[in-house]
Design an enzyme around this catalytic site. Structure first.
Site, PDB file in Angstrom:
ATOM      1  N   ARG A   1      42.438  61.339 -84.631  1.00 27.91           N
ATOM      2  CA  ARG A   1      43.336  62.265 -83.946  1.00 27.91           C
ATOM      3  C   ARG A   1      43.026  62.365 -82.455  1.00 27.91           C
ATOM      4  NH1 ARG A   1      42.052  67.428 -86.421  1.00 27.91           N
ATOM      5  NH2 ARG A   1      43.587  68.271 -84.976  1.00 27.91           N
ATOM      6  N   LYS A   2      42.024  61.626 -81.964  1.00 22.01           N
ATOM      7  CA  LYS A   2      41.644  61.673 -80.558  1.00 22.01           C
ATOM      8  C   LYS A   2      42.319  60.540 -79.784  1.00 22.01           C
ATOM      9  CE  LYS A   2      37.047  63.661 -81.359  1.00 22.01           C
ATOM     10  NZ  LYS A   2      35.583  63.462 -81.151  1.00 22.01           N
TER      11      LYS A   2
ATOM     12  N   LYS B   1      40.919  62.081 -54.414  1.00 22.50           N
ATOM     13  CA  LYS B   1      40.503  61.199 -53.324  1.00 22.50           C
ATOM     14  C   LYS B   1      41.038  61.658 -51.973  1.00 22.50           C
ATOM     15  CE  LYS B   1      38.680  58.172 -56.224  1.00 22.50           C
ATOM     16  NZ  LYS B   1      37.233  57.867 -56.282  1.00 22.50           N
TER      17      LYS B   1
ATOM     18  N   ASP C   1      48.264  66.352 -65.825  1.00 28.26           N
ATOM     19  CA  ASP C   1      48.212  66.770 -67.227  1.00 28.26           C
ATOM     20  C   ASP C   1      49.540  66.498 -67.926  1.00 28.26           C
ATOM     21  OD1 ASP C   1      47.073  68.001 -69.534  1.00 28.26           O
ATOM     22  OD2 ASP C   1      48.054  69.882 -69.019  1.00 28.26           O
TER      23      ASP C   1
ATOM     24  N   ASN D   1      39.360  63.125 -60.306  1.00 27.52           N
ATOM     25  CA  ASN D   1      38.704  62.850 -59.030  1.00 27.52           C
ATOM     26  C   ASN D   1      39.774  62.832 -57.942  1.00 27.52           C
ATOM     27  OD1 ASN D   1      36.020  62.489 -60.017  1.00 27.52           O
ATOM     28  ND2 ASN D   1      36.616  60.470 -60.778  1.00 27.52           N
TER      29      ASN D   1
END
EC number: 3.1.2.2
Length: 240
Positions: A206-207, A185, A161, A183
């Site tokens: 804004r995305k 692994k 993050d 994910n």
């Protein structure tokens, strides 16, 4: 004093004091007054090498510092606390004064920088603005253990993050995570070094849509893959 993660965990658990005298760059924040004292506080840049960094970590750091010499890459400094002005800006931007007491706001610090050297999150992020991507070098300490001998998945998610958010901030400025899909692994061994490569895939208003992968230093082992959606914040709107 910590020597190296690879020297064994016993020296980490036996740590009894924080290291002093770390090298500083001119990017350090200016001195800030300590509450109720005339003593000046120098903000430490936590993205610089310290004795807990392994040989692989230091080698990768030096390689990317070389890339910074021509201006194509930039090392992002990292502090426990924001500057006084930035703190005021964030309080005005994010918080309703009646919801958060002033003394609590003054105590906040960056979550990933809340551990002594080598015990938690050791990382540095390099940014390439032209290519809209970042590389995060990360070494997780023994306080981040999940199953014995390996990092907790939540610790790895925190660094993913952080890495994606730093990449999203290149074009987006102040951003917040809207969605994070990971994910896993393979588990990451405690005190090992991994490389988190992040890139901006798409920008829609804004995305910001991003992706990353987490690999070993030799790039042969894939530990995780992730995608994230970040939102550029609107300064005209409150979050509360």
């Amino acid at each position: 004093m910590l020597r190296s993660c690879t020297a064994g965990l016993r020296s980490l658990w036996a740590l009894c004091g924080r290291r002093e005298g770390a090298p500083r760059l001119s990017t350090d924040l200016p001195p800030a007054p300590r509450l109720f004292s005339t003593e000046k506080v120098i903000h430490k840049d936590w993205s610089l090498p310290n004795p807990s960094w392994s040989k692989d970590f230091k080698l990768l750091f030096d390689q990317f510092m070389k890339k910074c010499e021509d201006g194509s890459w930039e090392r992002l400094p990292s502090y426990k606390h924001r500057s006084t002005q930035k703190s005021e800006d964030f309080k005005t931007y994010f918080l309703e004064p009646k919801l958060v007491k002033e003394e609590r706001v003054s105590q906040v610090q960056l979550f990933t920088r809340g551990f002594e050297d080598g015990l938690g999150f050791e990382y540095v992020i390099f940014s390439n603005n032209d290519e809209k991507r970042t590389v995060c070098l990360f070494q997780g300490g023994p306080y981040l253990q999940g199953i014995p001998g390996f990092l907790h998945g939540g610790a790895m998610a925190t660094m993913i993050d952080t890495a994606l958010g730093s990449c999203a901030a290149i074009p987006g400025g102040i951003v917040m995570t809207a969605n994070l899909n990971i994910n896993f692994k393979r588990p990451v061994p405690i005190c090992s070094v991994v490389v988190i490569n992040s890139q901006l895939d798409k920008l829609e208003g804004r995305k910001l849509f991003l992706s990353c992968n987490v690999r070993s230093v030799d790039e042969k082992t894939l530990y995780s893959e992730a995608t994230g959606l970040f939102i550029k914040l609107d300064p005209e709107k409150s979050l509360t």
